[in-house]
Design an enzyme around this catalytic site. Sequence first.
Site, mmCIF file in Angstrom:
data_model
loop_
_atom_site.group_PDB
_atom_site.id
_atom_site.type_symbol
_atom_site.label_atom_id
_atom_site.label_comp_id
_atom_site.label_asym_id
_atom_site.label_seq_id
_atom_site.Cartn_x
_atom_site.Cartn_y
_atom_site.Cartn_z
ATOM 1 N N ASN A 199 0.815 -1.222 0.000
ATOM 2 C CA ASN A 199 0.000 0.000 0.000
ATOM 3 C C ASN A 199 0.846 1.269 0.000
ATOM 4 O O ASN A 199 0.414 2.322 0.452
ATOM 5 C CB ASN A 199 -0.968 0.010 1.196
ATOM 6 N N ARG A 200 2.079 1.147 -0.464
ATOM 7 C CA ARG A 200 3.021 2.272 -0.549
ATOM 8 C C ARG A 200 3.375 2.843 0.826
ATOM 9 O O ARG A 200 3.864 3.971 0.935
ATOM 10 C CB ARG A 200 2.487 3.392 -1.456
ATOM 11 N N LEU A 201 3.146 2.069 1.881
ATOM 12 C CA LEU A 201 3.517 2.503 3.230
ATOM 13 C C LEU A 201 4.893 1.925 3.554
ATOM 14 O O LEU A 201 5.054 1.038 4.399
ATOM 15 C CB LEU A 201 2.466 2.054 4.249
#
Length: 222
Positions: A199-201
């Site tokens: 989630n691009r975290l």
Amino acid sequence: MTDRDAVPLDPAAMRKHYRAEGLAENDLAATPVEQFARWFKQAASEAHLFEPNAMIVSTADADGRPSSRTVLLKQFDEQGFVFYTNYDSRKARDLADNPYVSLLFPWHPMARQVIVSGVARRTGRDETAAYFRTRPHGSQLGAWASTQSAVIPSRAELDASYAELAARYPEGEQVPVPPHWGGFRVAPRTVEFWQGRENRLHDRLRYVAEQDGSWRVERLSP
């Protein structure tokens, strides 16, 4: 349908989903060089990345105009990260005016990056000569043949220069170390370890050099 008729690739639609496991503070080594050694070994010996020592070196000239290129890392220790180049090249001229530099190791298949920010200083001539002697004969000749970053009339002129040097210094004969060629050692001020996450975290942990020689670790938002 030919390639010319094909629908252009859309970079906005290109995406990869990175892994769930990440990088935690308590997993880090005591120093950034120790942590780099861990990841470098994994990149080279486990992931078998092509040229894991390839790094993007970014410099800026006296007016702040940036430039980047890919260079091969040739040594690293607690004193810094070493690469070699022509001292008349654009990168070397930039570093003469502005010694601040950034190194980026883009280990994409592992969803990892290492970003080093620091100050570059020339290596000593003895160290440079010792490394130069380890280079293949052709690469030693190439250091003389290339006027790196300079405009040249043609490839033919470059090849002719190399051929002349090859005749002067045949295989087995020692090639002198060019006076205009040598190393830079980048002493790190910060070193960021970037691990891609879902989630691009992403996990971004950065070592920051303290005045007493110790390192502080801080987490950056992705």
